[in-house]
Design an enzyme around this catalytic site. Structure first.
Site, PDB file in Angstrom:
ATOM      1  N   GLU A  90       0.809  -1.211   0.000  1.00  0.00           N
ATOM      2  CA  GLU A  90       0.000   0.000   0.000  1.00  0.00           C
ATOM      3  C   GLU A  90       0.847   1.267   0.000  1.00  0.00           C
ATOM      4  OE1 GLU A  90      -3.954  -1.360   2.386  1.00  0.00           O
ATOM      5  OE2 GLU A  90      -2.342  -0.468   3.521  1.00  0.00           O
ATOM      6  N   CYS A 103       2.981   8.618   0.944  1.00  0.00           N
ATOM      7  CA  CYS A 103       3.468   7.746   2.013  1.00  0.00           C
ATOM      8  C   CYS A 103       3.820   6.396   1.379  1.00  0.00           C
ATOM      9  CB  CYS A 103       2.369   7.602   3.060  1.00  0.00           C
ATOM     10  SG  CYS A 103       2.821   6.538   4.426  1.00  0.00           S
ATOM     11  N   CYS A 110       6.490  -6.528   8.233  1.00  0.00           N
ATOM     12  CA  CYS A 110       7.546  -5.934   9.050  1.00  0.00           C
ATOM     13  C   CYS A 110       7.937  -6.932  10.127  1.00  0.00           C
ATOM     14  CB  CYS A 110       7.056  -4.643   9.691  1.00  0.00           C
ATOM     15  SG  CYS A 110       8.335  -3.816  10.669  1.00  0.00           S
ATOM     16  N   CYS A 114       5.727  -4.394  16.421  1.00  0.00           N
ATOM     17  CA  CYS A 114       5.154  -3.431  17.385  1.00  0.00           C
ATOM     18  C   CYS A 114       3.703  -3.828  17.657  1.00  0.00           C
ATOM     19  CB  CYS A 114       5.229  -2.014  16.842  1.00  0.00           C
ATOM     20  SG  CYS A 114       6.909  -1.500  16.450  1.00  0.00           S
ATOM     21  N   CYS A 117       0.580  -2.046  15.903  1.00  0.00           N
ATOM     22  CA  CYS A 117       0.654  -1.870  14.443  1.00  0.00           C
ATOM     23  C   CYS A 117       0.230  -3.144  13.731  1.00  0.00           C
ATOM     24  CB  CYS A 117       2.083  -1.491  14.057  1.00  0.00           C
ATOM     25  SG  CYS A 117       2.368  -1.440  12.277  1.00  0.00           S
ATOM     26  N   CYS A 332      -8.962  -1.038   2.414  1.00  0.00           N
ATOM     27  CA  CYS A 332      -7.655  -1.247   1.819  1.00  0.00           C
ATOM     28  C   CYS A 332      -6.752  -2.045   2.735  1.00  0.00           C
ATOM     29  CB  CYS A 332      -7.001   0.078   1.471  1.00  0.00           C
ATOM     30  SG  CYS A 332      -6.936   0.334  -0.285  1.00  0.00           S
TER      31      CYS A 332
HETATM   32  N1  SAH Z   1       8.567   1.258  10.602  1.00  0.00           N
HETATM   33  C1  SAH Z   1       8.685   2.664  10.617  1.00  0.00           C
HETATM   34  C2  SAH Z   1       7.836   3.356   9.557  1.00  0.00           C
HETATM   35  C3  SAH Z   1       6.464   2.814   9.330  1.00  0.00           C
HETATM   36  S1  SAH Z   1       5.348   2.983  10.678  1.00  0.00           S
HETATM   37  C4  SAH Z   1       8.393   3.215  12.000  1.00  0.00           C
HETATM   38  O1  SAH Z   1       7.930   2.457  12.855  1.00  0.00           O
HETATM   39  O2  SAH Z   1       8.664   4.393  12.218  1.00  0.00           O
HETATM   40  C5  SAH Z   1       4.951   4.709  10.565  1.00  0.00           C
HETATM   41  C6  SAH Z   1       4.371   5.294  11.834  1.00  0.00           C
HETATM   42  O3  SAH Z   1       3.081   4.762  12.097  1.00  0.00           O
HETATM   43  C7  SAH Z   1       5.214   5.035  13.077  1.00  0.00           C
HETATM   44  O4  SAH Z   1       5.453   6.243  13.757  1.00  0.00           O
HETATM   45  C8  SAH Z   1       4.330   4.125  13.906  1.00  0.00           C
HETATM   46  O5  SAH Z   1       4.597   4.311  15.274  1.00  0.00           O
HETATM   47  C9  SAH Z   1       2.942   4.564  13.488  1.00  0.00           C
HETATM   48  N2  SAH Z   1       1.874   3.580  13.707  1.00  0.00           N
HETATM   49  C10 SAH Z   1       1.927   2.248  13.534  1.00  0.00           C
HETATM   50  N3  SAH Z   1       0.733   1.680  13.843  1.00  0.00           N
HETATM   51  C11 SAH Z   1      -0.081   2.677  14.202  1.00  0.00           C
HETATM   52  C12 SAH Z   1      -1.455   2.731  14.621  1.00  0.00           C
HETATM   53  N4  SAH Z   1      -2.190   1.630  14.750  1.00  0.00           N
HETATM   54  N5  SAH Z   1      -1.963   3.942  14.921  1.00  0.00           N
HETATM   55  C13 SAH Z   1      -1.224   5.064  14.814  1.00  0.00           C
HETATM   56  N6  SAH Z   1       0.049   5.071  14.398  1.00  0.00           N
HETATM   57  C14 SAH Z   1       0.628   3.890  14.110  1.00  0.00           C
HETATM   58 FE1  SF4 Z   2       7.116  -2.179  11.741  1.00  0.00          FE
HETATM   59 FE2  SF4 Z   2       6.663  -1.171  14.167  1.00  0.00          FE
HETATM   60 FE3  SF4 Z   2       6.859   0.501  12.045  1.00  0.00          FE
HETATM   61 FE4  SF4 Z   2       4.728  -1.154  12.318  1.00  0.00          FE
HETATM   62  S1  SF4 Z   2       5.313   0.576  13.655  1.00  0.00           S
HETATM   63  S2  SF4 Z   2       5.891  -0.793  10.461  1.00  0.00           S
HETATM   64  S3  SF4 Z   2       5.709  -2.975  13.257  1.00  0.00           S
HETATM   65  S4  SF4 Z   2       8.460  -0.848  12.917  1.00  0.00           S
END
Ligand code: SAH
Ligand code: SF4
Length: 347
Positions: A90, A103, A110, A114, A117, A332
């Site tokens: 996406e 974006c 990944c 986390c 996420c 999506c």
């Molecule tokens: N892996 C990288 C970039 C992709 S995630 C990173 O973690 O920075 C991009 C952003 O989305 C990150 O700041 C992450 O903390 C945030 N994010 C992930 N899941 C989320 C959710 N469910 N709600 C709000 N922000 C989220």
């Molecule tokens: Fe990966 Fe964490 Fe970023 Fe989600 S927030 S994309 S799990 S590093």
């Protein structure tokens, strides 16, 4: 056969030299591919027919397969691209005043897991190739209205960009090359969950913006929601941020996903203020974007503002990023089976 849309200027230079052509040919081809966005080698009108035929024997211009497009009334456009092996990834286009931000996803899935996420919950599939990174730009450009252009790019979609370091840095190089997509360096941002060696490499090699997902002020809380903290704890991470060279008006963006009763207390805000001392930064507070199966909930708007105000009263710049495109996210997100982060305005 090699995809020209997955090649750096240096790659192309090497190839044309091997074919016995002069270096300026590489510049012409690179410009045709990325700046002009041609879809066929024959469109290179300033390249001789003989050389175009030679090129066609070893190279092609990869087409993008846009599998789904969801448009939100707030202007956000989420697109799913189908890769050669059938995977869906996406990207999201986010209009905001005079900006149009893309974006971009860096990986399919990944590995960092986390807990808040959806991408992390679903595990890692593979790194995206350079052609799949630039392909997301071409896919998005194909959806733009006449005269519109992408002004900003953020690596905040699916995946951890600094674990696909070489392709991501080559990609940001093409994004910021005047002969390529032509964005200025301060309009391109790489977001990381805190891969310290990657941040240190970026400090030496990359001229684009750095965003770091801090998300908690103590190792205890961060370790619980971001397993990567066990490998790269906060002390080392903020040390790398303090050492990060910033030129001109640049700041580091600190992302903080706000989770109800997990990291949203006054104590958390105060801990964050302490942690960020000495780091030139702005803070993006992102109220959790819930998804099916998520174990956390989103604090109410008042609690979010309260948290932001504590930071502001301490002299920090704190912006609250309310989600955009949330209404198109579900559909999506299910398609690609991935990350709500790709659809919210952290991007
Ligand atoms: N892996 C990288 C970039 C992709 S995630 C990173 O973690 O920075 C991009 C952003 O989305 C990150 O700041 C992450 O903390 C945030 N994010 C992930 N899941 C989320 C959710 N469910 N709600 C709000 N922000 C989220
Ligand atoms: Fe990966 Fe964490 Fe970023 Fe989600 S927030 S994309 S799990 S590093």
């Amino acid at each position: 056969m090699k995809n020209l849309r997955g090649m750096t200027y240096e790659d192309i230079l090497q190839e044309v030299t091997a074919l016995g052509a002069k270096p300026y040919r590489a510049e012409q081809i690179f410009t045709w591919i990325y700046k002009r966005g041609i879809t066929g080698i024959d469109a290179m009108t300033d390249v001789s027919k003989v050389f175009r035929e030679l090129l066609k024997e070893g190279f092609f211009i990869g087409a993008v397969d846009v599998a789904a497009v969801r448009r939100s009334p707030d202007g956000t456009v989420k697109l799913a691209t189908r890769l050669e092996d059938g995977l869906l990834i996406e990207s999201v286009l986010i209009p905001d005043a005079d900006r149009l931000t893309l974006c971009v996803s860096s990986q399919a899935g990944c590995a960092l897991g986390c807990k808040f996420c959806a991408t992390g919950m679903n595990g890692f599939i593979r790194n995206l190739t350079l052609g799949e990174l630039t392909g997301q730009v071409f896919a998005a450009q194909g959806l733009l209205e006449e005269g519109a252009r992408i002004t900003n790019a953020v690596m905040m979609g699916m995946g951890e960009p600094l674990l696909n370091y070489d392709n991501v840095i080559h990609f940001t190089g093409i994004l910021t090359d005047a002969r390529g997509f032509g964005l200025s360096h301060n309009k391109v941002t790489i977001s990381t969950a805190g891969i310290i060696p990657g941040i240190e490499r970026m400090a030496r090699e990359a001229g684009v913006n750095l965003a770091v997902s801090i998300n908690a002020a103590t190792d205890e809380v961060r370790g619980r929601i971001m397993p990567v903290n066990n490998k790269y704890p906060l002390a080392g991470l903020v040390g790398a941020l303090r050492a990060y060279p910033l030129t001109g008006r640049k700041v580091i963006t600190i992302e903080y996903v706000l989770l109800k009763n997990v990291n949203d207390s006054t104590r958390d805000a105060e801990g964050l203020i302490k942690l960020l001392k000495g780091i030139t930064c702005k803070i993006n507070i992102i109220p959790l974007n819930p998804f099916p199966g998520a174990r956390f909930s989103r604090p109410d708007d008042k609690a979010v503002e309260q948290f932001a105000n504590i930071l502001r009263n301490a002299g920090l710049t704190a912006l609250v990023r309310f989600s955009k495109g949330a209404d198109v996210q579900g559909a999506c997100g299910q398609l690609a089976g991935e990350c709500p982060s790709a659809s919210h305005s952290a991007c």
